[in-house]
Design an enzyme around this catalytic site. Structure first.
Site, PDB file in Angstrom:
ATOM      1  N   CYS A 167       0.798  -1.236   0.000  1.00  0.00           N
ATOM      2  CA  CYS A 167       0.000   0.000   0.000  1.00  0.00           C
ATOM      3  C   CYS A 167       0.833   1.290   0.000  1.00  0.00           C
ATOM      4  O   CYS A 167       0.356   2.324  -0.492  1.00  0.00           O
ATOM      5  CB  CYS A 167      -0.985  -0.016   1.165  1.00  0.00           C
ATOM      6  SG  CYS A 167      -0.280  -0.596   2.707  1.00  0.00           S
ATOM      7  N   GLN A 193       2.016   6.172   7.958  1.00  0.00           N
ATOM      8  CA  GLN A 193       1.031   5.222   7.458  1.00  0.00           C
ATOM      9  C   GLN A 193      -0.144   5.018   8.420  1.00  0.00           C
ATOM     10  O   GLN A 193       0.023   4.932   9.639  1.00  0.00           O
ATOM     11  CB  GLN A 193       1.718   3.876   7.181  1.00  0.00           C
ATOM     12  CG  GLN A 193       2.783   4.010   6.116  1.00  0.00           C
ATOM     13  CD  GLN A 193       3.446   2.703   5.733  1.00  0.00           C
ATOM     14  OE1 GLN A 193       4.629   2.706   5.437  1.00  0.00           O
ATOM     15  NE2 GLN A 193       2.717   1.601   5.709  1.00  0.00           N
ATOM     16  N   SER A 196      -5.293   1.445   9.388  1.00  0.00           N
ATOM     17  CA  SER A 196      -6.046   0.417   8.652  1.00  0.00           C
ATOM     18  C   SER A 196      -5.108  -0.446   7.812  1.00  0.00           C
ATOM     19  O   SER A 196      -5.487  -1.542   7.399  1.00  0.00           O
ATOM     20  CB  SER A 196      -7.129   1.048   7.773  1.00  0.00           C
ATOM     21  OG  SER A 196      -6.548   1.922   6.838  1.00  0.00           O
ATOM     22  N   GLY A 197      -3.899   0.019   7.562  1.00  0.00           N
ATOM     23  CA  GLY A 197      -2.923  -0.768   6.812  1.00  0.00           C
ATOM     24  C   GLY A 197      -2.515  -2.045   7.523  1.00  0.00           C
ATOM     25  O   GLY A 197      -1.959  -2.950   6.912  1.00  0.00           O
ATOM     26  N   HIS A 259      -2.207   6.802   3.500  1.00  0.00           N
ATOM     27  CA  HIS A 259      -0.757   6.804   3.762  1.00  0.00           C
ATOM     28  C   HIS A 259      -0.159   8.079   3.152  1.00  0.00           C
ATOM     29  O   HIS A 259      -0.320   8.335   1.954  1.00  0.00           O
ATOM     30  CB  HIS A 259      -0.088   5.586   3.123  1.00  0.00           C
ATOM     31  CG  HIS A 259      -0.384   4.277   3.797  1.00  0.00           C
ATOM     32  ND1 HIS A 259      -1.085   4.166   4.974  1.00  0.00           N
ATOM     33  CD2 HIS A 259      -0.041   3.007   3.449  1.00  0.00           C
ATOM     34  CE1 HIS A 259      -1.167   2.884   5.317  1.00  0.00           C
ATOM     35  NE2 HIS A 259      -0.544   2.169   4.406  1.00  0.00           N
ATOM     36  N   ASN A 337      -4.998   3.885   1.480  1.00  0.00           N
ATOM     37  CA  ASN A 337      -4.272   2.612   1.512  1.00  0.00           C
ATOM     38  C   ASN A 337      -5.134   1.384   1.291  1.00  0.00           C
ATOM     39  O   ASN A 337      -4.643   0.381   0.774  1.00  0.00           O
ATOM     40  CB  ASN A 337      -3.502   2.467   2.832  1.00  0.00           C
ATOM     41  CG  ASN A 337      -4.384   2.643   4.035  1.00  0.00           C
ATOM     42  OD1 ASN A 337      -4.934   3.721   4.247  1.00  0.00           O
ATOM     43  ND2 ASN A 337      -4.527   1.610   4.835  1.00  0.00           N
ATOM     44  N   THR A 338      -6.435   1.411   1.666  1.00  0.00           N
ATOM     45  CA  THR A 338      -7.217   0.193   1.399  1.00  0.00           C
ATOM     46  C   THR A 338      -7.971   0.284   0.072  1.00  0.00           C
ATOM     47  O   THR A 338      -8.523  -0.717  -0.375  1.00  0.00           O
ATOM     48  CB  THR A 338      -8.206  -0.153   2.539  1.00  0.00           C
ATOM     49  OG1 THR A 338      -9.160   0.896   2.670  1.00  0.00           O
ATOM     50  CG2 THR A 338      -7.495  -0.388   3.856  1.00  0.00           C
TER      51      THR A 338
HETATM   52  P1  NAP Z   1      -7.605  -8.871   7.855  1.00  0.00           P
HETATM   53  O1  NAP Z   1      -8.473  -7.707   8.142  1.00  0.00           O
HETATM   54  O2  NAP Z   1      -6.909  -9.527   8.983  1.00  0.00           O
HETATM   55  O3  NAP Z   1      -8.510  -9.998   7.083  1.00  0.00           O
HETATM   56  C1  NAP Z   1      -8.042 -11.322   6.835  1.00  0.00           C
HETATM   57  C2  NAP Z   1      -9.069 -12.110   6.024  1.00  0.00           C
HETATM   58  O4  NAP Z   1      -8.511 -13.415   5.734  1.00  0.00           O
HETATM   59  C3  NAP Z   1     -10.389 -12.367   6.771  1.00  0.00           C
HETATM   60  O5  NAP Z   1     -11.447 -12.395   5.826  1.00  0.00           O
HETATM   61  C4  NAP Z   1     -10.198 -13.786   7.342  1.00  0.00           C
HETATM   62  O6  NAP Z   1     -11.427 -14.504   7.481  1.00  0.00           O
HETATM   63  C5  NAP Z   1      -9.393 -14.430   6.228  1.00  0.00           C
HETATM   64  N1  NAP Z   1      -8.605 -15.562   6.740  1.00  0.00           N
HETATM   65  C6  NAP Z   1      -7.794 -15.590   7.830  1.00  0.00           C
HETATM   66  N2  NAP Z   1      -7.266 -16.819   7.996  1.00  0.00           N
HETATM   67  C7  NAP Z   1      -7.747 -17.570   6.990  1.00  0.00           C
HETATM   68  C8  NAP Z   1      -7.574 -18.942   6.600  1.00  0.00           C
HETATM   69  N3  NAP Z   1      -6.795 -19.787   7.285  1.00  0.00           N
HETATM   70  N4  NAP Z   1      -8.213 -19.383   5.488  1.00  0.00           N
HETATM   71  C9  NAP Z   1      -9.015 -18.576   4.762  1.00  0.00           C
HETATM   72  N5  NAP Z   1      -9.226 -17.264   5.079  1.00  0.00           N
HETATM   73  C10 NAP Z   1      -8.599 -16.781   6.170  1.00  0.00           C
HETATM   74  O7  NAP Z   1      -6.450  -8.502   6.816  1.00  0.00           O
HETATM   75  P2  NAP Z   1      -6.389  -7.269   5.735  1.00  0.00           P
HETATM   76  O8  NAP Z   1      -5.849  -6.032   6.320  1.00  0.00           O
HETATM   77  O9  NAP Z   1      -7.703  -7.216   5.026  1.00  0.00           O
HETATM   78  O10 NAP Z   1      -5.238  -7.778   4.737  1.00  0.00           O
HETATM   79  C11 NAP Z   1      -5.455  -8.800   3.786  1.00  0.00           C
HETATM   80  C12 NAP Z   1      -4.237  -8.908   2.869  1.00  0.00           C
HETATM   81  O11 NAP Z   1      -4.094  -7.698   2.126  1.00  0.00           O
HETATM   82  C13 NAP Z   1      -2.918  -9.110   3.628  1.00  0.00           C
HETATM   83  O12 NAP Z   1      -2.078  -9.980   2.888  1.00  0.00           O
HETATM   84  C14 NAP Z   1      -2.345  -7.705   3.698  1.00  0.00           C
HETATM   85  O13 NAP Z   1      -0.955  -7.684   3.845  1.00  0.00           O
HETATM   86  C15 NAP Z   1      -2.779  -7.161   2.335  1.00  0.00           C
HETATM   87  N6  NAP Z   1      -2.857  -5.698   2.245  1.00  0.00           N
HETATM   88  C16 NAP Z   1      -3.510  -4.964   3.203  1.00  0.00           C
HETATM   89  C17 NAP Z   1      -3.589  -3.574   3.056  1.00  0.00           C
HETATM   90  C18 NAP Z   1      -4.300  -2.711   4.033  1.00  0.00           C
HETATM   91  O14 NAP Z   1      -4.221  -1.473   3.868  1.00  0.00           O
HETATM   92  N7  NAP Z   1      -4.987  -3.256   5.034  1.00  0.00           N
HETATM   93  C19 NAP Z   1      -3.020  -2.972   1.948  1.00  0.00           C
HETATM   94  C20 NAP Z   1      -2.371  -3.744   1.000  1.00  0.00           C
HETATM   95  C21 NAP Z   1      -2.304  -5.099   1.152  1.00  0.00           C
HETATM   96  P3  NAP Z   1     -12.193 -14.670   8.926  1.00  0.00           P
HETATM   97  O15 NAP Z   1     -12.928 -13.370   9.162  1.00  0.00           O
HETATM   98  O16 NAP Z   1     -13.113 -15.806   8.688  1.00  0.00           O
HETATM   99  O17 NAP Z   1     -11.133 -14.919   9.953  1.00  0.00           O
END
Ligand code: NAP
Length: 359
Positions: A167, A193, A196-197, A259, A337-338
């Protein structure tokens, strides 16, 4: 596939050479990025959001019942009744493309399984970004890197994986896009940053309130390596990295979304020429529904912009704002960022993939 009826989206009618909508799913649909996907795809003119997956904890239940909707936009009620399925190609066999918002440690194997099963994967996770045959794409910066899809297919895989950057990286490379025509050597960046990241569970309120945390695990390494791949040149079956250097210092600040970063760039060019480059910048792609009117908004007169609270929703969260360009050469860049940094970037990549007929 549903019937194709080009609707009104982002203030415009979009037509595309499609006879049907493309069925898509979201992996990690309940998370911070997953919810953004649902928001962006609920009324998409080319993609029909038909399937949502999450962990075994959530599978089998209606999305509307188990999701803890945390976006400041209304929950798209028409999605509420979709039953969340387990994260497997078997449970999602009607989709042509999945968007992945999975934690990186889980995404590595899962995304390979989907691509091997003939499904296109547009991923936010870092797991595959630096693999030589996987494109790491920002449509305004390196659309030609999608050529690596053919390399994946030549290796016998029916589907493929396309990734979008971290991000912070995406905000910086989009801000650098207007300056690419000039020769530059080193780039230094200090980020501020948003929380929410780190996802919903990422940073404890007690840790971030009234505070700045001068460390984000792996973030500096991602900015320093991903930038060079994205701004590199596709030669045959490989990307030759860009030859400049990036030095990053990354910090978490008590902002919800957006960010912000201070960027220094070694460039031997009068600042007036750089201002003209920002003012006149036209991205190399057009006609994608999620693409904003301005990929880069340049604040020329305003001394105190961009600011996350005021500017993160510019272009529906897809515009990167740049300001404070001055001798040094220094400027400040900011992006959501999201949206631009995650779900919106992936959806834009999927639109480019569709337009280039890779599906
Ligand atoms: P998050 O809020 O923690 O959400 C994780 C998701 O993955 C939830 O839907 C969760 O489902 C699911 N999950 C967890 N364990 C699992 C498993 N064993 N099998 C299948 N599904 C599973 O994370 P996030 O911030 O959205 O980030 C997601 C990805 O995007 C990450 O790789 C992160 O690095 C990347 N990213 C994030 C941002 C940002 O700004 N947040 C920016 C760029 C990239 P449950 O609800 O059922 O647990």
């Amino acid at each position: 596939m549903g019937f194709y009826n080009p609707p009104y989206f982002n203030g415009k009618h979009y037509t595309q050479d499609l006879t049907h909508m493309i069925n898509v799913g979201v992996l990690g649909a309940t998370g911070a990025v997953g919810q953004r996907f649902v928001e962006l795809l609920a009324d998409h003119p080319w993609f029909n959001l038909s399937t949502l997956a999450a962990s075994e904890r959530s599978a089998g239940q209606p999305y509307g019942k188990i999701v803890n909707w945390r976006l400041d936009t209304p929950f798209p009620e028409k999605i509420a009744k979709i039953t969340v399925v387990p994260t497997s190609p078997k449970a999602m066999k009607d989709v042509d493309l999945v968007f992945s918002a999975l934690p990186a440690d889980i995404a590595t194997d899962v995304e390979n399984t989907f691509a091997d099963a003939g499904i296109a994967v547009c991923s936010n996770a870092s797991s595959h970004r630096m693999e030589p045959a996987i494109p790491l794409v920002v449509p305004e910066v390196n659309p030609e890197h999608l050529g690596l899809i053919d390399v994946q297919r030549d290796s016998g895989r029916d589907g493929f994986i396309v990734t979008n950057p971290n991000c912070s990286t995406i905000v910086m490379v989009t801000a650098l896009a207007p300056l690419r025509k000039f020769k530059f050597s080193d780039v230094r960046v200090a980020t501020m940053q948003a929380i929410s990241g780190a996802g919903f569970a990422g940073v404890a309120a007690m840790a971030i309130y009234d505070n700045v945390i001068p460390y984000i695990g792996q973030e500096e390494e991602k900015m320093e390596t991903e930038t060079l791949k994205i701004m590199g040149t596709l030669k045959g079956n490989k990307v030759a990295n860009a030859s400049f250097k990036v030095s990053a210092s990354c910090h978490r600040v008590p902002v919800i979304d957006g960010h912000t970063m201070a960027v220094w760039i070694d460039i031997k060019e009068p600042v007036e020429n750089l201002k003209t480059a920002f003012r006149d910048y036209k991205p190399p792609i057009k006609g994608l529904p999620t693409q904003p009117e301005e990929s880069v908004h340049f604040f020329e007169e305003e001394k105190d912009r961009p600011q996350p609270r005021l500017d993160r929703m510019r272009g529906n969260g897809m515009t990167v704002s740049v300001g404070r360009l001055r001798e040094g050469i220094r400027f400040v860049a900011m992006g959501h960022n999201t949206i631009r940094g995650a779900a919106g970037a992936s959806v834009l990549n999927a639109e480019l993939i569709t337009k280039k007929k890779y599906l």
